[in-house]
Design a protein around this motif. Structure first.
Motif, PDB file in Angstrom:
ATOM      1  N   SER A 152      -8.769  11.148  -5.000  1.00  0.00           N
ATOM      2  CA  SER A 152      -7.272  11.446  -4.663  1.00  0.00           C
ATOM      3  C   SER A 152      -7.195  11.489  -2.880  1.00  0.00           C
ATOM      4  O   SER A 152      -8.195  12.069  -2.360  1.00  0.00           O
ATOM      5  CB  SER A 152      -6.885  12.543  -5.217  1.00  0.00           C
ATOM      6  OG  SER A 152      -6.859  12.330  -6.577  1.00  0.00           O
ATOM      7  N   ASP A 153      -6.185  11.204  -2.740  1.00  0.00           N
ATOM      8  CA  ASP A 153      -5.761  11.369  -1.173  1.00  0.00           C
ATOM      9  C   ASP A 153      -5.231  12.533  -1.042  1.00  0.00           C
ATOM     10  O   ASP A 153      -4.284  13.062  -1.678  1.00  0.00           O
ATOM     11  CB  ASP A 153      -4.646  10.206  -0.842  1.00  0.00           C
ATOM     12  CG  ASP A 153      -4.424  10.319   0.741  1.00  0.00           C
ATOM     13  OD1 ASP A 153      -4.815  11.272   1.390  1.00  0.00           O
ATOM     14  OD2 ASP A 153      -3.468   9.480   1.174  1.00  0.00           O
ATOM     15  N   SER A 211      -3.939  14.109   1.468  1.00  0.00           N
ATOM     16  CA  SER A 211      -2.480  14.530   2.324  1.00  0.00           C
ATOM     17  C   SER A 211      -1.661  14.389   1.320  1.00  0.00           C
ATOM     18  O   SER A 211      -0.403  14.829   1.440  1.00  0.00           O
ATOM     19  CB  SER A 211      -2.630  13.382   3.427  1.00  0.00           C
ATOM     20  OG  SER A 211      -2.444  12.096   3.323  1.00  0.00           O
ATOM     21  N   ASP A 212      -1.484  13.307   0.414  1.00  0.00           N
ATOM     22  CA  ASP A 212      -0.564  13.101  -0.590  1.00  0.00           C
ATOM     23  C   ASP A 212      -0.391  14.200  -1.456  1.00  0.00           C
ATOM     24  O   ASP A 212       0.800  14.540  -1.898  1.00  0.00           O
ATOM     25  CB  ASP A 212      -0.560  11.718  -1.321  1.00  0.00           C
ATOM     26  CG  ASP A 212      -0.561  10.446  -0.475  1.00  0.00           C
ATOM     27  OD1 ASP A 212      -0.058  10.622   0.574  1.00  0.00           O
ATOM     28  OD2 ASP A 212      -1.029   9.307  -1.054  1.00  0.00           O
ATOM     29  N   GLN A 255       1.360  17.033   0.374  1.00  0.00           N
ATOM     30  CA  GLN A 255       2.676  16.866   0.592  1.00  0.00           C
ATOM     31  C   GLN A 255       3.705  17.143  -0.399  1.00  0.00           C
ATOM     32  O   GLN A 255       4.660  17.402  -0.417  1.00  0.00           O
ATOM     33  CB  GLN A 255       2.900  15.550   1.232  1.00  0.00           C
ATOM     34  CG  GLN A 255       4.551  15.077   1.614  1.00  0.00           C
ATOM     35  CD  GLN A 255       4.932  16.267   2.499  1.00  0.00           C
ATOM     36  OE1 GLN A 255       4.322  16.110   3.768  1.00  0.00           O
ATOM     37  NE2 GLN A 255       6.025  16.907   2.347  1.00  0.00           N
ATOM     38  N   ALA A 256       3.065  16.653  -1.798  1.00  0.00           N
ATOM     39  CA  ALA A 256       3.591  16.936  -3.089  1.00  0.00           C
ATOM     40  C   ALA A 256       3.835  18.316  -3.197  1.00  0.00           C
ATOM     41  O   ALA A 256       4.735  18.952  -3.553  1.00  0.00           O
ATOM     42  CB  ALA A 256       2.845  16.185  -4.119  1.00  0.00           C
TER      43      ALA A 256
END
Length: 112
Positions: A84-85, A87-88, A91-92
């Motif tokens: 999984s990313d 950074s995403d 941010q979530a």
């Protein structure tokens, strides 16, 4: 926080977003004269106006009011196990924490 300081923050957010004062007024539904008075510090922005301005400029209410963004206060440690990313995911998480902080500021209880 002084009204003039918030106005200056809104003006910087508007410029950073590349919006004219008219475009921001149209996008938020705030009259241009009212927006101008908010930016100049002659009138305090109401919370719904701050939320609309934050939305259109890509800022948070905390950034506009100078109360400190949640992202500046959050420290986290995580590990991706399935590619999984990160950074995403971060941010979530920050989006959720910003919403939670906003609800707390408005004395709205979070219910699940």
């Amino acid at each position: 926080m002084a009204t003039a300081d918030i106005g200056a923050r809104i003006e910087r957010a508007r410029a950073t977003a590349g919006l004219s004062q008219r475009a921001l007024a149209d996008a938020t539904g705030i009259s241009q004269s009212t927006l101008s008075r908010i930016i100049s510090g002659d009138r305090a922005a109401k919370m719904p106006e701050l939320v609309a301005i934050a939305w259109e400029t890509g800022q948070t209410v905390a950034q506009l009011t100078g109360t400190g963004a949640v992202s500046e206060r959050v420290q986290c440690a995580a590990r991706a196990t399935n590619g999984s990313d990160m950074s995403d995911m971060r941010q979530a998480l920050l989006d959720f924490l910003e919403l939670d902080a906003y609800l707390d500021d408005q004395a709205i209880p979070a219910t699940i």
